[in-house]
Design a protein around this motif. Structure first.
Motif, short mmCIF file in Angstrom:
data_model
loop_
_atom_site.label_atom_id
_atom_site.label_comp_id
_atom_site.label_asym_id
_atom_site.label_seq_id
_atom_site.Cartn_x
_atom_site.Cartn_y
_atom_site.Cartn_z
N SER A 141 -20.66 -6.50 7.22
CA SER A 141 -20.68 -5.07 6.99
C SER A 141 -19.30 -4.45 7.17
CB SER A 141 -21.69 -4.41 7.95
OG SER A 141 -22.99 -4.91 7.74
N ALA A 142 -18.57 -4.90 8.21
CA ALA A 142 -17.23 -4.38 8.45
C ALA A 142 -16.29 -4.73 7.30
CB ALA A 142 -16.70 -4.93 9.77
N THR A 143 -16.41 -5.94 6.80
CA THR A 143 -15.55 -6.36 5.68
C THR A 143 -15.82 -5.52 4.44
OG1 THR A 143 -15.49 -8.62 6.56
CG2 THR A 143 -14.90 -8.32 4.24
N GLU A 144 -17.10 -5.29 4.16
CA GLU A 144 -17.46 -4.47 3.00
C GLU A 144 -16.97 -3.04 3.16
OE1 GLU A 144 -21.63 -4.78 2.56
OE2 GLU A 144 -21.62 -6.88 1.91
N ALA A 145 -17.11 -2.49 4.37
CA ALA A 145 -16.68 -1.11 4.60
C ALA A 145 -15.17 -0.98 4.45
CB ALA A 145 -17.13 -0.66 5.99
N PHE A 146 -14.42 -1.96 4.96
CA PHE A 146 -12.95 -1.91 4.85
C PHE A 146 -12.53 -2.02 3.38
CE2 PHE A 146 -8.65 -3.48 4.83
CZ PHE A 146 -8.05 -2.79 5.87
N GLY A 147 -13.17 -2.96 2.67
CA GLY A 147 -12.82 -3.14 1.26
C GLY A 147 -13.12 -1.89 0.45
N HIS A 148 -14.21 -1.22 0.76
CA HIS A 148 -14.56 0.01 0.04
C HIS A 148 -13.53 1.11 0.29
CE1 HIS A 148 -16.94 3.27 -1.62
NE2 HIS A 148 -16.89 3.91 -0.46
N ALA A 149 -13.14 1.29 1.56
CA ALA A 149 -12.15 2.31 1.88
C ALA A 149 -10.80 2.01 1.23
CB ALA A 149 -12.00 2.40 3.40
N ARG A 150 -10.41 0.75 1.23
CA ARG A 150 -9.13 0.37 0.63
C ARG A 150 -9.15 0.60 -0.88
NH1 ARG A 150 -4.46 0.13 0.04
NH2 ARG A 150 -3.05 -1.62 0.34
N LEU A 154 -6.59 2.88 -3.19
CA LEU A 154 -5.84 2.34 -4.33
C LEU A 154 -6.14 3.10 -5.63
CD1 LEU A 154 -6.16 -1.50 -3.62
CD2 LEU A 154 -4.14 -0.05 -3.31
N SER A 155 -7.35 3.68 -5.71
CA SER A 155 -7.70 4.43 -6.91
C SER A 155 -7.17 5.85 -6.88
CB SER A 155 -9.23 4.46 -7.08
OG SER A 155 -9.83 5.18 -6.01
N GLY A 156 -6.51 6.23 -5.78
CA GLY A 156 -5.95 7.57 -5.67
C GLY A 156 -6.88 8.59 -5.05
N ASP A 157 -8.06 8.17 -4.62
CA ASP A 157 -9.00 9.10 -3.98
C ASP A 157 -8.70 9.14 -2.49
OD1 ASP A 157 -11.07 10.69 -3.20
OD2 ASP A 157 -12.68 9.31 -3.76
N TYR A 158 -7.64 9.86 -2.12
CA TYR A 158 -7.23 9.90 -0.72
C TYR A 158 -8.24 10.65 0.15
CZ TYR A 158 -2.73 8.02 -2.18
OH TYR A 158 -1.75 7.21 -2.68
N GLU A 159 -8.91 11.63 -0.44
CA GLU A 159 -9.93 12.36 0.32
C GLU A 159 -11.08 11.43 0.71
OE1 GLU A 159 -11.42 15.76 2.20
OE2 GLU A 159 -9.53 15.54 1.11
N GLY A 160 -11.57 10.68 -0.28
CA GLY A 160 -12.64 9.73 0.02
C GLY A 160 -12.18 8.60 0.91
N ALA A 161 -10.93 8.13 0.72
CA ALA A 161 -10.41 7.05 1.55
C ALA A 161 -10.25 7.50 3.00
CB ALA A 161 -9.06 6.58 1.00
N GLU A 162 -9.82 8.75 3.18
CA GLU A 162 -9.66 9.26 4.55
C GLU A 162 -10.99 9.24 5.30
OE1 GLU A 162 -10.00 11.85 7.77
OE2 GLU A 162 -10.70 12.55 5.81
N GLY A 163 -12.07 9.70 4.61
CA GLY A 163 -13.39 9.68 5.25
C GLY A 163 -13.89 8.28 5.48
N ALA A 164 -13.62 7.36 4.55
CA ALA A 164 -14.10 5.99 4.69
C ALA A 164 -13.40 5.25 5.82
CB ALA A 164 -13.91 5.24 3.37
N PHE A 165 -12.07 5.44 5.95
CA PHE A 165 -11.34 4.79 7.06
C PHE A 165 -11.73 5.40 8.40
CE2 PHE A 165 -8.15 3.34 3.80
CZ PHE A 165 -8.30 2.00 4.06
N ARG A 166 -11.94 6.71 8.42
CA ARG A 166 -12.37 7.33 9.68
C ARG A 166 -13.73 6.78 10.11
NH1 ARG A 166 -12.53 12.11 8.08
NH2 ARG A 166 -14.77 12.32 7.73
N ALA A 167 -14.65 6.64 9.14
CA ALA A 167 -15.97 6.10 9.46
C ALA A 167 -15.86 4.65 9.93
CB ALA A 167 -16.87 6.20 8.23
N TYR A 168 -14.95 3.89 9.33
CA TYR A 168 -14.77 2.50 9.73
C TYR A 168 -14.30 2.41 11.19
CZ TYR A 168 -13.20 -2.35 9.73
OH TYR A 168 -13.02 -3.68 10.03
N VAL A 169 -13.30 3.23 11.52
CA VAL A 169 -12.76 3.20 12.89
C VAL A 169 -13.83 3.60 13.90
CG1 VAL A 169 -11.11 4.31 14.43
CG2 VAL A 169 -10.39 3.57 12.15
#
Length: 267
Positions: A141-150, A154-169
């Protein structure tokens, strides 16, 4: 001794009278009796006797009128009874429909009360223990969550990436890649202009000075955020750690560190 003349045989009068004469005799006998009664009544009371003629036709007409009135009254009563019966039938049907509606509402209310009681019971009872996922499942689950945030970053969705990395942490604080997630989280926060939050994320990433490919860049990025926060002394102190802990840092990272040192006027 004189000889009596023979008596002629007498024939009964009734036998020689016709039926009509017999009825007349009966009527006369009744009239005589009524006259006697009237005379005797006047003699006994000493008052004049008024003889009222019986008007049979008038009486019959009066009785006929009364009978007609009674028939009209009965007709009205029957009509009223029919109307009342119809109204009672409608009222009975309306009462049955109302009873059905009341039953439906009562059943719904009972169902709501049961649900509420069940919810209150569930809230009062201690929650069932949640079994933690197996290490293998947690790692997947952690690997999938990290890959999704990354991928979002990479796609330029910094807003979504910020939320995804925060949720991962927050979800995997002790996962092996959590420091790196903090590093990328800081990148997304810096793009949004959140310098203080980005600096905090970088500090969490480089705690313990990890020997990873991204660590030298994280130190330089921390210094950059400190300069933006108008803390040049802290920025210079941070940049001084780069050659100590990461002497083999890429040339591009060292060049950016030198530029920041000049900007912060490090001695």
């Amino acid at each position: 001794m004189p000889v009596a003349a023979p008596v002629a045989a007498q024939t009964p009068i009734d036998e020689s009278l016709s039926k009509r004469d017999a009825r007349r005799l009966d009527d006369m006998d009744k009239a005589i009796k009524e006259m006697r009664a009237i005379v005797f009544k006047g003699r006994d009371t000493g008052k004049p006797v008024v003889v009222e003629m019986v008007d049979t036709d008038a009486r019959l007409a009066e009785f006929a009128n009364r009978l007609g009135d009674l028939e009209q009254s009965l007709t009205k009563i029957n009509a009223s009874l029919e109307t009342t019966s119809h109204e009672l039938d409608q009222a009975r049907r309306a009462n049955q429909a109302l009873s059905a509606q009341v039953k439906t509402l009562t059943d719904r209310l009972a169902a709501i009360e049961q649900k509420q009681a069940a919810a209150e019971t569930a809230a009062a009872s201690p929650p069932a223990p949640v079994e933690p996922p197996s290490p293998a499942a947690a790692q997947a689950s952690a690997t999938e969550a990290f890959g999704h945030a990354r991928q979002l970053m990479l796609s330029g969705d910094y807003e979504g990436a910020e939320g995804a990395f925060r949720a991962y942490v927050q979800t995997y604080p002790d996962a092996p890649r959590t420091p790196e997630a903090r590093y990328w989280w800081g990148k997304t926060l810096a793009v949004k202009g959140g310098h203080a939050d980005a600096a905090t994320a970088y500090i969490g990433a480089i705690r313990g000075w990890p020997q990873t490919a991204w660590a030298p860049d994280a130190v330089v990025e921390l210094a950059r955020e400190l300069v933006a926060l108008k803390k040049p002394a802290d920025a210079c102190q941070t940049l001084a750690e780069v050659p100590k802990h990461y002497p083999k840092a890429p040339a591009a990272v060292k060049a950016r560190a030198a530029t920041l040192a000049a900007q912060a006027k490090c001695g």
